[in-house]
Design an enzyme around this catalytic site. Structure first.
Site, PDB file in Angstrom:
ATOM      1  N   CYS A   1       0.865  -1.177   0.000  1.00 51.76           N
ATOM      2  CA  CYS A   1       0.000   0.000   0.000  1.00 51.76           C
ATOM      3  C   CYS A   1       0.900   1.225   0.000  1.00 51.76           C
ATOM      4  O   CYS A   1       2.085   1.121   0.319  1.00 51.76           O
ATOM      5  CB  CYS A   1      -0.925   0.015   1.210  1.00 51.76           C
ATOM      6  SG  CYS A   1      -2.263   1.236   1.037  1.00 51.76           S
TER       7      CYS A   1
ATOM      8  N   CYS B   1      -0.003   4.140   1.741  1.00 49.19           N
ATOM      9  CA  CYS B   1      -0.393   5.121   2.770  1.00 49.19           C
ATOM     10  C   CYS B   1       0.721   5.464   3.750  1.00 49.19           C
ATOM     11  O   CYS B   1       0.743   6.573   4.289  1.00 49.19           O
ATOM     12  CB  CYS B   1      -1.647   4.669   3.509  1.00 49.19           C
ATOM     13  SG  CYS B   1      -1.506   3.074   4.298  1.00 49.19           S
TER      14      CYS B   1
ATOM     15  N   CYS C   1      -3.889   6.143   0.326  1.00 51.71           N
ATOM     16  CA  CYS C   1      -3.354   4.859  -0.119  1.00 51.71           C
ATOM     17  C   CYS C   1      -2.878   4.878  -1.572  1.00 51.71           C
ATOM     18  O   CYS C   1      -2.564   3.833  -2.140  1.00 51.71           O
ATOM     19  CB  CYS C   1      -4.408   3.772   0.076  1.00 51.71           C
ATOM     20  SG  CYS C   1      -4.885   3.572   1.801  1.00 51.71           S
TER      21      CYS C   1
ATOM     22  N   LYS D   1     -12.326  -4.840   2.022  1.00 54.72           N
ATOM     23  CA  LYS D   1     -11.794  -3.968   3.068  1.00 54.72           C
ATOM     24  C   LYS D   1     -12.691  -2.746   3.192  1.00 54.72           C
ATOM     25  O   LYS D   1     -12.870  -2.000   2.238  1.00 54.72           O
ATOM     26  CB  LYS D   1     -10.379  -3.541   2.713  1.00 54.72           C
ATOM     27  CG  LYS D   1      -9.818  -2.519   3.683  1.00 54.72           C
ATOM     28  CD  LYS D   1      -8.388  -2.194   3.369  1.00 54.72           C
ATOM     29  CE  LYS D   1      -7.862  -1.139   4.321  1.00 54.72           C
ATOM     30  NZ  LYS D   1      -6.448  -0.864   4.096  1.00 54.72           N
TER      31      LYS D   1
ATOM     32  N   ARG E   1      -3.158   3.097  12.427  1.00 58.98           N
ATOM     33  CA  ARG E   1      -2.752   4.324  11.729  1.00 58.98           C
ATOM     34  C   ARG E   1      -1.701   5.087  12.516  1.00 58.98           C
ATOM     35  O   ARG E   1      -0.822   5.717  11.935  1.00 58.98           O
ATOM     36  CB  ARG E   1      -3.974   5.180  11.419  1.00 58.98           C
ATOM     37  CG  ARG E   1      -4.799   4.527  10.322  1.00 58.98           C
ATOM     38  CD  ARG E   1      -5.927   5.387   9.844  1.00 58.98           C
ATOM     39  NE  ARG E   1      -6.711   4.648   8.843  1.00 58.98           N
ATOM     40  CZ  ARG E   1      -7.858   5.064   8.349  1.00 58.98           C
ATOM     41  NH1 ARG E   1      -8.352   6.215   8.745  1.00 58.98           N
ATOM     42  NH2 ARG E   1      -8.498   4.344   7.453  1.00 58.98           N
TER      43      ARG E   1
ATOM     44  N   ARG F   1     -11.018   7.813   3.591  1.00 58.74           N
ATOM     45  CA  ARG F   1     -10.750   6.819   2.554  1.00 58.74           C
ATOM     46  C   ARG F   1     -12.015   6.281   1.891  1.00 58.74           C
ATOM     47  O   ARG F   1     -12.001   5.218   1.279  1.00 58.74           O
ATOM     48  CB  ARG F   1      -9.989   5.639   3.164  1.00 58.74           C
ATOM     49  CG  ARG F   1      -8.698   5.987   3.888  1.00 58.74           C
ATOM     50  CD  ARG F   1      -7.774   4.791   3.853  1.00 58.74           C
ATOM     51  NE  ARG F   1      -6.736   4.769   4.862  1.00 58.74           N
ATOM     52  CZ  ARG F   1      -5.657   5.536   4.877  1.00 58.74           C
ATOM     53  NH1 ARG F   1      -5.488   6.461   3.957  1.00 58.74           N
ATOM     54  NH2 ARG F   1      -4.749   5.399   5.831  1.00 58.74           N
TER      55      ARG F   1
ATOM     56  N   LYS G   1     -11.958  -7.600   6.077  1.00 63.47           N
ATOM     57  CA  LYS G   1     -11.362  -6.719   7.083  1.00 63.47           C
ATOM     58  C   LYS G   1     -12.226  -5.516   7.335  1.00 63.47           C
ATOM     59  O   LYS G   1     -12.652  -4.891   6.368  1.00 63.47           O
ATOM     60  CB  LYS G   1     -10.001  -6.273   6.545  1.00 63.47           C
ATOM     61  CG  LYS G   1      -9.293  -5.230   7.349  1.00 63.47           C
ATOM     62  CD  LYS G   1      -8.086  -4.779   6.596  1.00 63.47           C
ATOM     63  CE  LYS G   1      -7.456  -3.648   7.384  1.00 63.47           C
ATOM     64  NZ  LYS G   1      -6.331  -3.098   6.715  1.00 63.47           N
TER      65      LYS G   1
ATOM     66  N   SER H   1      -6.697  -3.576  14.285  1.00 62.36           N
ATOM     67  CA  SER H   1      -6.124  -2.986  15.496  1.00 62.36           C
ATOM     68  C   SER H   1      -7.186  -2.509  16.490  1.00 62.36           C
ATOM     69  O   SER H   1      -7.028  -2.677  17.697  1.00 62.36           O
ATOM     70  CB  SER H   1      -5.191  -1.840  15.112  1.00 62.36           C
ATOM     71  OG  SER H   1      -5.886  -0.851  14.369  1.00 62.36           O
TER      72      SER H   1
ATOM     73  N   TYR I   1      -3.287  -9.630  15.833  1.00 64.07           N
ATOM     74  CA  TYR I   1      -2.166  -9.073  16.598  1.00 64.07           C
ATOM     75  C   TYR I   1      -1.838  -9.928  17.813  1.00 64.07           C
ATOM     76  O   TYR I   1      -0.762  -9.799  18.377  1.00 64.07           O
ATOM     77  CB  TYR I   1      -2.492  -7.636  17.028  1.00 64.07           C
ATOM     78  CG  TYR I   1      -2.579  -6.714  15.831  1.00 64.07           C
ATOM     79  CD1 TYR I   1      -1.431  -6.194  15.260  1.00 64.07           C
ATOM     80  CD2 TYR I   1      -3.805  -6.421  15.231  1.00 64.07           C
ATOM     81  CE1 TYR I   1      -1.487  -5.385  14.135  1.00 64.07           C
ATOM     82  CE2 TYR I   1      -3.883  -5.614  14.106  1.00 64.07           C
ATOM     83  CZ  TYR I   1      -2.716  -5.107  13.571  1.00 64.07           C
ATOM     84  OH  TYR I   1      -2.778  -4.314  12.435  1.00 64.07           O
TER      85      TYR I   1
HETATM   86  C1  PBG Z   1      -3.552   0.517   4.924  1.00 62.50           C
HETATM   87  C2  PBG Z   1      -3.951  -0.494   5.906  1.00 62.50           C
HETATM   88  C3  PBG Z   1      -4.803  -0.303   6.999  1.00 62.50           C
HETATM   89  C4  PBG Z   1      -4.770  -1.468   7.737  1.00 62.50           C
HETATM   90  C5  PBG Z   1      -3.945  -2.377   7.073  1.00 62.50           C
HETATM   91  N1  PBG Z   1      -3.452  -1.757   5.928  1.00 62.50           N
HETATM   92  C6  PBG Z   1      -5.558   0.834   7.521  1.00 62.50           C
HETATM   93  C7  PBG Z   1      -6.216   1.831   6.739  1.00 62.50           C
HETATM   94  O1  PBG Z   1      -6.879   1.589   5.735  1.00 62.50           O
HETATM   95  O2  PBG Z   1      -6.057   2.945   7.172  1.00 62.50           O
HETATM   96  C8  PBG Z   1      -5.535  -1.627   9.024  1.00 62.50           C
HETATM   97  C9  PBG Z   1      -5.054  -2.620   9.948  1.00 62.50           C
HETATM   98  C10 PBG Z   1      -5.497  -2.504  11.334  1.00 62.50           C
HETATM   99  O3  PBG Z   1      -6.220  -1.598  11.777  1.00 62.50           O
HETATM  100  O4  PBG Z   1      -5.096  -3.397  12.065  1.00 62.50           O
HETATM  101  N2  PBG Z   1      -3.887   0.427   3.664  1.00 62.50           N
END
Ligand code: PBG
Length: 320
Positions: A115, A117, A125, A192, A202, A218, A249, A276, A315
């Site tokens: 990605c 970002c 992203c 996602k 983040r 986003r 996700k 997360s 995690y």
């Molecule tokens: C970025 C990305 C994100 C996560 C994984 N890759 C976050 C987002 O879209 O801001 C999130 C993972 C998490 O919160 O554990 N493209």
């Protein structure tokens, strides 16, 4: 009257063990890793227990510890020191992949998040157009394919595009195949969602869209939580373009999507990504004495398996 019917098999721990339909095994778990360019000492990630922003050195030690605890599958996030609007390189993350593979070889399976970002100075992203109100799909896909190639050449077993641009899986597959990397797998973030549960990540990955942006969130590329049909279409499209594994996700708020994929795109394995914010919810409940951390964790993992996950990105994989 009053006779036992269904309770009989719930009465003792032996029978409870024997009657289970699902079990969580360490074999199914993937541990995310963060590695940060220029970090001298590793730092804890706020909100989650046992998760760190690693330095290149501490990363290798952590993987060593994880391996001895029986965790051998990882999802790596590389966070470069320099952020750019356009010209970006993927050398830092590629170097970490090479170092990990040199040390651990095939003892581990290493997937790498693809990605932009963490690389862009605005936190989106992908690449923005001049007006800053649109993430340019075509230009972004070209750069993503370049990143994926760099990671695969460095030795990643799998690349995991998480950007949600259209056509990135096909572009990545063909750029890998053209370079003879046809054994590198693609695990796409197929469904996602634009979620409020990404907060701790983040912070850890320095990937929050900057406050000064025209495009503040986003939602023009990630999925709307109210559109399950768009999630299924996205997953089907990624499968058609060559994704080997499909990620849903976040996990718990989207179990319907997981089971939808099991029914509607049955020929691809599914990963649930317990993100997360979900992890922080469990850890903060436990930290406040409001839940048993291990029991809550198990329960959430079991929910993912029931809904159809073959694997879980979590995690808490490394916890005993
Ligand atoms: C970025 C990305 C994100 C996560 C994984 N890759 C976050 C987002 O879209 O801001 C999130 C993972 C998490 O919160 O554990 N493209």
């Amino acid at each position: 009257m009053g006779r036992l019917s269904l309770r009989r098999t719930r009465l003792n721990p032996h029978l409870r063990e024997l009657t289970r339909e699902f079990r969580v095994s360490r074999e199914q778990l993937v541990q995310p890793l963060f590695v940060v360019d220029g970090l001298a000492r590793r730092e804890a990630v706020a909100g989650m227990d046992d998760v760190y922003r690693e330095s290149p050195d501490s990363l290798l030690n952590q993987i060593e510890a994880d391996l001895s605890a029986g965790i051998s599958k990882f999802l790596l996030f590389g966070i470069p020191a320099q952020k750019h609007a356009t010209a970006m390189d993927f050398d830092f993350c590629a170097a970490q992949i090479a170092a990990i593979k040199l040390r651990f070889g095939d003892a581990i399976w290493l997937a790498t998040d693809v990605c932009l970002c963490s690389h862009t100075n605005h936190g989106h992203c992908g690449l923005l157009n001049e007006a800053g109100d649109y993430v340019d799909n075509e230009a972004t896909v070209a750069v993503l394919a370049k990143a994926a190639l760099a990671y695969a050449q460095a030795g990643a077993d799998c690349v995991a595009p998480s950007d949600m641009m259209d056509g990135r899986v096909a572009a990545i597959r063909s750029s890998l195949d053209n370079q003879g990397l046809d054994r590198t797998a693609i695990m796409s973030y197929a469904a996602k969602f634009a979620s409020a549960f990404y907060g701790p990540f983040r912070e850890a990955a320095q990937s929050t869209p900057s406050p000064g942006n025209v495009l503040t969130d986003r939602r023009s590329y990630q999925l709307d939580p109210a559109r399950p049909a768009d999630a299924l279409a996205s997953a089907q499209r990624d499968a058609d373009e060559g994704a080997d594994i499909l990620i849903v996700k976040p996990a718990l708020p989207y179990l319907d999507i997981l089971s939808g994929l099991r029914d509607r795109v049955p020929n691809r394995p599914r990963a649930a990504y317990q993100v997360s914010g979900e992890q922080a919810a469990i850890d903060l409940l436990a930290a406040n004495g409001l839940a048993d951390r291990e029991a809550a964790q198990q329960e959430s993992w079991l929910a993912c398996l029931r809904a159809g996950a073959n694997m879980i990105i979590t995690y808490a994989a490394r916890r005993p």
